[in-house]
Design an enzyme around this catalytic site. Structure first.
Site: not given
Ligand code: FRU
Length: 715
Positions: A296, A299, A475
């Site tokens: 998978w 980000d 985020e």
């Molecule tokens: C966004 C997120 C980030 C985090 C990451 C974890 O998609 O939730 O905030 O660092 O994915 O996989």
């Protein structure tokens, strides 16, 4: 004599007529347990009426009474045994709740002294529910035999009780589910392997139970992850790089496994991926977009240009089709188009899984991580354990990464602090770190830090990232400066968030001052957590986002969008972000413009560019591989497979750019103001393009370019 015969006939008829009538074993409506025998104290002297002292509300039982072994609390134990009865129906149905401890808080059906069926409540962890749920046993095979029911509470402590009611023998269980017999499991199943090859492959079956796997070398745990191990029927193989332990003994422990699981016996060593004959040609492998070989991705992380290569790190679960076990995967490219995947850059460690972050080239070696006079590459990431902290790692070759021994560099501010974006601020000659911090009450704040050396950080300011009310940027922040309309004397700072909302403003090295309310940006579906590259020559600002486009049934899942160049341009609403696919993508064109032979055009991978002067036409549409893209001139709205996005004309024209891949398509309109990425599972047989399918009175004037594209995978 006559009388006796008659009676026999009568009895037979009655039995037959009643064959399907359910037989009530007990509904526990009496004041005591009748001829059931109770031992210990947990069951009290008779059925309970609902909840007992100190218990959460009990629901789902019938009538007034039920068996409830919470008498005296969770620590009381005991048994409750039914009288012997004959099995005369196909099923026993009942209501059951409470503790879910096999053998300890359960009801057993005993035939000839052997437990042949068992059922427990649903709860083993704190929280949960005291609701009784219907369940059934299929007992057809025991027809005519004698049986007893034994309700057991031998558990002390949390969920150390069992609730039962309404026990019925019946031929018709309706929709009551059959209790799945518990599979006997073993804890901490061990396999030792001498490492002879580069990769150790774990058998995966997406959707099976999650197991915790620990890998140790020389008595030290080196990897620990969660994996849907295939006990048999392997769906795909997840590779783990074990090359650093060649010649050593590796101990793999899986907790828990069904006793007859073959998972650990089937572990395989190989120097290459297993089942890789069709790598990158799998049916649902997008061909223009990066996706990991296995597992998978979410980000994009640490996008940076270093030593002549573009680096794409990415949130990666190497062992599963779904999110989890966050590593930083790693790929590089010389042109932003053709990517080569390498080993994992960052593995989860004692500080937790490796969440998102960024990367910079430390040109002046402020960190001291440089070697032989060459600037180091520094990764800044979130270690999402408890506490959740910000840490750094560095590399001198762009391939191997060393975590800083003094990590973390920023301690936990709140449990929800993450996704550091770092850049060098030339005016104030210092590093700036932009961090998402979920403040108490789920408020979203962005914290700015300064540092001279990437190791020591000081809080400089806090912003909510927009000037309106209580809605703040979320985020995965990114933060960069762009010239407005290409005029380098007019630069603005842009703060973006995971959902692509953004704010434009000014920045003095310490604090950001937004000039307006948050703005909406990307108009498509499943676009998230985009980041821009650091240290690209010529100040190009190139962005890649996570596209939540699934590849069902494959050994990999999700992908990264096309790289796009970002600009700020003045529109009638003010200055806005614009996006266009990078010009390097032209390298994928497979031959000349095919616009004049659309009738015979066939291609899986397509680039279409249309410059449209609408004339009197009200609407027009294009159909690419079955995906419908239509434009409504009056409303100045584009519809991508029915999904609407505002797309104003620019200077009386509409410019569309469309890329079609196997699992997603991307549409750029309004000279890049409107970007509509869209997950889309194409049909292999549908490879046509219908352009200028005119809807309206007047044909628009369209200058069309249509290109077949080549796959970007070269391995
Ligand atoms: C966004 C997120 C980030 C985090 C990451 C974890 O998609 O939730 O905030 O660092 O994915 O996989």
């Amino acid at each position: 004599m006559k009388f006796v015969l008659l009676l026999t006939v009568f009895v037979t008829v009655v039995t037959f007529a009643n064959a399907a009538e359910p037989i009530l074993i007990s509904d526990f409506e009496g004041t005591d347990y009748g001829n059931w025998k109770s031992t210990g104290t947990a069951f009290g002297i008779g059925p309970a009426h609902g909840k007992l002292d100190g218990q959460m509300p009990v629901e789902g039982y019938q009538g007034r009474g039920l068996v409830n072994s919470f008498m005296g609390g969770d620590n009381a134990t005991g048994t409750l045994t039914s009288p012997l009865f004959k099995i005369e129906r196909k099923f026993i149905t009942f209501l059951i709740g409470g503790g879910g401890w096999a053998d300890e808080t359960c009801m057993n059906l005993v035939v000839d002294g052997k437990v042949v069926r068992t059922a427990a409540g649903p709860n083993t962890v704190s929280g949960g529910s005291e609701r009784l749920e219907p369940a059934a046993w299929d007992i057809g095979e025991f027809a005519g035999r004698k049986a007893t029911l034994v309700i057991i509470d031998q558990r002390q402590g949390g969920w150390g009780h069992i609730n039962v009611d309404q026990i019925v023998m019946t031929d018709d269980r309706g929709s009551v589910p059959i209790v799945v017999p518990p599979v006997p499991v073993a804890r901490n199943v061990i396999r030792n392997l001498m490492i002879e090859k580069k990769l150790l492959h774990f058998p995966v079956k997406t959707g099976s139970k999650h197991r915790v796997v620990t890998v140790s070398v020389d008595g030290k745990v080196v990897r620990r992850f969660d994996i849907e191990l295939a006990d048999e029927d392997v769906q795909w193989w997840a590779p783990m790089d074990v090359s650093e332990w060649t010649g050593k003994m590796l101990t793999v422990i899986a907790d828990v496994l069904p006793v007859n699981s073959k998972a650990l016996d089937t572990l395989r060593q190989a120097d290459t991926l297993i089942d890789s004959e069709n790598l990158y040609q799998e049916p649902l492998r997008s061909q223009l977009h990066f996706s990991p070989k296995r597992g998978w991705t979410n980000d994009p992380n640490g996008l940076v240009f270093y030593n002549g290569e573009y680096h794409l790190f990415f949130q990666h679960n190497p062992y599963g089709w779904n999110w989890g076990n966050m590593h930083w995967g790693h790929a590089t490219s010389h042109d932003l188009v053709h990517w080569k995947e390498h080993s994992e850059a960052l593995y989860p460690d004692e500080q937790g899984p490796m969440f998102s972050g960024s990367a910079v080239v430390d040109w002046n070696n402020t960190s001291g991580f440089g070697k032989d006079g060459k600037p180091p590459l520094v990764l800044i990431y979130t270690a999402a354990g408890n506490p959740t902290v910000q840490s750094i790692a560095y590399s001198n070759d762009g391939r191997s990464f060393t975590k800083y021994s003094q990590n973390p560099v920023i301690k936990q501010i709140s449990g929800g602090n993450r996704d550091p974006k770092v850049f060098w601020h030339e005016l104030t000659k210092q590093w700036v770190l932009v961090l998402y911090v979920e403040a108490p009450g789920k408020q979203h704040t962005i914290h700015f830090f300064n540092s001279p050396n990437l190791r020591d950080w000081k809080l400089a300011s806090i912003t909510k990232g927009g000037i309106d009310g209580d809605k703040y940027l979320f985020e995965c922040p990114d933060f960069f400066e762009l010239a407005v309309d290409g005029d380098v004397s007019k630069k603005k700072w842009v703060l973006t968030a995971a959902n692509s909302e953004y704010a434009i403003g000014t920045f003095d090295g310490a604090s950001f001052t937004p000039e307006h309310s948050r703005l909406a940006d990307v108009r498509g579906v499943g676009f998230y957590a985009a980041q821009t590259f650091s240290d690209i020559p010529n100040n190009r600002r190139i962005q890649i986002g996570w596209s939540q486009a699934p590849s069902p049934g494959m050994s990999f899942n999700q992908l990264q969008t096309l790289p796009c160049e970002l600009t700020l341009r003045t529109t009638s609403d003010g200055v806005r972000l614009h996006r266009e696919p990078v010009k390097e993508l032209e390298a994928l064109r497979d031959g000349p413009n095919q616009a004049n032979s659309l009738a015979t055009f066939r291609s899986e991978l397509i680039e279409m560019r249309a410059e449209i002067e609408p004339g009197q036409a009200g609407k027009f549409e294009f159909i690419l591989r079955g995906a419908k893209i239509s434009y409504d001139l009056k409303e100045q709205v584009i519809l991508v497979n029915g999904h609407r996005a505002p797309a104003p004309m620019v200077n009386g024209k509409q410019n569309l750019v469309v890329f079609v891949d196997r699992t997603m398509l991307e549409v750029f309109a309004s000279d890049g103001l409107t970007y509509v990425p869209m997950p889309f599972i194409s049909k292999p047989q549908d490879q046509s393009v219908l352009a200028n399918a005119q809807v309206g009175d007047d044909a628009p004037n369209i200058r069309l370019q249509v290109y077949k594209l080549k796959s970007s995978w070269t391995e």
